[in-house]
Design a protein around this motif. Structure first.
Motif, PDB file in Angstrom:
ATOM      1  N   PHE A   2       0.829  -1.209   0.000  1.00  0.00           N
ATOM      2  CA  PHE A   2       0.000   0.000   0.000  1.00  0.00           C
ATOM      3  C   PHE A   2       0.864   1.260   0.000  1.00  0.00           C
ATOM      4  CE2 PHE A   2      -2.502  -3.321   2.105  1.00  0.00           C
ATOM      5  CZ  PHE A   2      -3.676  -3.267   1.376  1.00  0.00           C
ATOM      6  N   PRO A   3       0.445   2.300  -0.721  1.00  0.00           N
ATOM      7  CA  PRO A   3       1.229   3.529  -0.763  1.00  0.00           C
ATOM      8  C   PRO A   3       1.144   4.362   0.512  1.00  0.00           C
ATOM      9  CG  PRO A   3      -0.752   3.741  -2.104  1.00  0.00           C
ATOM     10  CD  PRO A   3      -0.696   2.318  -1.658  1.00  0.00           C
ATOM     11  N   SER A   4       0.134   4.089   1.377  1.00  0.00           N
ATOM     12  CA  SER A   4       0.022   4.874   2.608  1.00  0.00           C
ATOM     13  C   SER A   4      -0.678   4.059   3.688  1.00  0.00           C
ATOM     14  CB  SER A   4      -0.771   6.161   2.361  1.00  0.00           C
ATOM     15  OG  SER A   4      -2.150   5.872   2.145  1.00  0.00           O
ATOM     16  N   LEU A   5      -0.496   4.489   4.941  1.00  0.00           N
ATOM     17  CA  LEU A   5      -1.149   3.841   6.080  1.00  0.00           C
ATOM     18  C   LEU A   5      -2.668   3.910   5.942  1.00  0.00           C
ATOM     19  CD1 LEU A   5      -1.045   2.587   8.957  1.00  0.00           C
ATOM     20  CD2 LEU A   5      -0.990   4.931   9.840  1.00  0.00           C
ATOM     21  N   ALA A   6      -3.178   5.063   5.542  1.00  0.00           N
ATOM     22  CA  ALA A   6      -4.625   5.241   5.423  1.00  0.00           C
ATOM     23  C   ALA A   6      -5.226   4.278   4.402  1.00  0.00           C
ATOM     24  CB  ALA A   6      -4.948   6.685   5.047  1.00  0.00           C
ATOM     25  N   GLN A   7      -4.546   4.095   3.276  1.00  0.00           N
ATOM     26  CA  GLN A   7      -5.063   3.181   2.263  1.00  0.00           C
ATOM     27  C   GLN A   7      -5.014   1.731   2.741  1.00  0.00           C
ATOM     28  OE1 GLN A   7      -2.661   4.870  -1.040  1.00  0.00           O
ATOM     29  NE2 GLN A   7      -4.586   4.934  -2.179  1.00  0.00           N
ATOM     30  N   ALA A   8      -3.979   1.390   3.492  1.00  0.00           N
ATOM     31  CA  ALA A   8      -3.888   0.037   4.053  1.00  0.00           C
ATOM     32  C   ALA A   8      -5.027  -0.210   5.036  1.00  0.00           C
ATOM     33  CB  ALA A   8      -2.534  -0.144   4.746  1.00  0.00           C
ATOM     34  N   THR A  50      -7.844  10.667   2.794  1.00  0.00           N
ATOM     35  CA  THR A  50      -7.803   9.353   2.148  1.00  0.00           C
ATOM     36  C   THR A  50      -8.858   8.431   2.741  1.00  0.00           C
ATOM     37  OG1 THR A  50      -5.444   9.584   1.681  1.00  0.00           O
ATOM     38  CG2 THR A  50      -6.360   7.357   1.641  1.00  0.00           C
ATOM     39  N   LEU A  51      -8.977   8.430   4.068  1.00  0.00           N
ATOM     40  CA  LEU A  51      -9.994   7.597   4.711  1.00  0.00           C
ATOM     41  C   LEU A  51     -11.393   7.972   4.230  1.00  0.00           C
ATOM     42  CD1 LEU A  51      -8.925   7.228   8.453  1.00  0.00           C
ATOM     43  CD2 LEU A  51      -8.728   5.553   6.617  1.00  0.00           C
ATOM     44  N   GLY A  52     -11.654   9.273   4.154  1.00  0.00           N
ATOM     45  CA  GLY A  52     -12.959   9.736   3.707  1.00  0.00           C
ATOM     46  C   GLY A  52     -13.294   9.250   2.306  1.00  0.00           C
ATOM     47  N   GLN A  53     -12.280   9.184   1.461  1.00  0.00           N
ATOM     48  CA  GLN A  53     -12.487   8.748   0.078  1.00  0.00           C
ATOM     49  C   GLN A  53     -12.555   7.231  -0.050  1.00  0.00           C
ATOM     50  OE1 GLN A  53      -9.135  10.567  -1.836  1.00  0.00           O
ATOM     51  NE2 GLN A  53      -9.952  12.639  -1.712  1.00  0.00           N
ATOM     52  N   GLU A  54     -11.768   6.504   0.757  1.00  0.00           N
ATOM     53  CA  GLU A  54     -11.606   5.070   0.560  1.00  0.00           C
ATOM     54  C   GLU A  54     -12.560   4.207   1.388  1.00  0.00           C
ATOM     55  OE1 GLU A  54      -9.543   3.674  -1.649  1.00  0.00           O
ATOM     56  OE2 GLU A  54      -8.706   5.580  -2.321  1.00  0.00           O
TER      57      GLU A  54
END
Length: 204
Positions: A2-8, A50-54
Motif C-alpha cells: 500500500f502507498p500509505s497507512l490510510a489506504q492500508a 484518504t480515509l474519507g475517500q476510501e
C-alpha cells in the motif's frame, strides 16, 4: 503493498466489513482520532482525506474532538470533520475517562457540548470512569442532555419526537433546555434514592 497507512487501513476495514455482511454498526477508529493528532489540521490531513475517500460509506468513524479528552465540542468542528470524512462522525467522548489517572474520579454533569450537535453526529459513545458505580451521574446527565437534544433538534423525524415524548417526565428538564446544574441535581436526587434502596436490601 500500500502507498500509505490510510489506504492500508481502509482496505482492511472494507474487506472485513464486507466479509461480515455489511453490518448496521461497524466502527473504525482512525490513527488520527482527534484534531490534536492531525497534521496540520483535520481539513488538511492527507490521512483523513484518504480515509474519507476510501472507506465504504456504511463504516462509522470514531472521533474524540479537539483533543483525546475534549472539554468542549462544537458544531463547527464537527462540520469540518464531517467534510473530510464524508460522513457524520461517531463521538468517542472521553470526558469522564480516568484510566489515565485512576487517582481521580469524575462526578460532574455532562457539559461542554454545544446545543444542536445531534444533526452532526452518527452516534455518541461515553467512555466512563473505571469505577462502575461512579458513573451514575455521568450516564444520568448524559440522558438529560440527550432528551433535550431530541426536543431541540430541528431535523428530528417523527420517530425521534415520539422517542423524546416517551422519555419525557415532569421531573426532568424540558426538551431543548438542557441545564448541567439542573441535570446534576436530578441525578443526585435519583442516585441517593438508588443508594438508599440498595442499603435497605437484605445482606447490604
Amino acid at each position: 503493498v500500500f502507498p500509505s497507512l490510510a489506504q492500508a487501513q481502509a482496505s482492511v476495514a472494507n474487506e472485513v466489513y464486507q466479509e461480515l455482511g455489511q453490518p448496521s454498526v461497524f466502527l473504525f477508529c482512525p490513527t488520527e482520532y482527534c484534531s490534536s493528532l492531525c497534521s496540520p489540521s483535520p481539513s488538511q490531513s492527507c490521512y483523513l482525506l484518504t480515509l474519507g475517500q476510501e472507506l465504504l460509506p456504511g463504516i462509522g468513524v470514531i472521533w474524540t474532538g479537539p483533543k483525546v479528552v475534549s472539554q468542549e465540542l462544537s458544531a463547527t468542528l464537527l462540520e469540518e470533520v464531517e467534510g473530510v470524512l464524508q460522513r457524520h462522525p461517531i463521538i468517542w467522548d472521553n470526558l469522564y475517562a480516568n484510566d489515565y489517572d485512576c487517582r481521580r474520579v469524575f462526578l460532574g454533569p455532562y457539559t461542554g457540548r454545544a446545543p444542536g450537535l445531534m444533526p452532526r453526529l452518527h452516534g455518541l459513545l461515553l467512555n466512563p470512569n473505571c469505577e462502575l458505580q461512579a458513573n451514575f451521574i455521568p450516564i444520568h446527565t448524559l440522558g438529560s442532555w440527550f432528551r433535550s437534544e431530541l426536543g431541540s433538534c430541528a431535523h428530528a423525524d417523527h420517530t425521534g419526537m415520539e422517542t423524546a415524548a416517551a422519555l419525557g417526565d415532569s421531573r426532568h428538564p424540558q426538551e431543548g433546555s438542557y441545564s448541567p446544574q439542573e441535570a446534576l441535581e436530578l441525578a443526585l436526587h435519583d442516585w441517593v434514592a438508588e443508594i438508599n434502596q440498595q442499603a435497605s436490601e437484605p445482606g447490604r
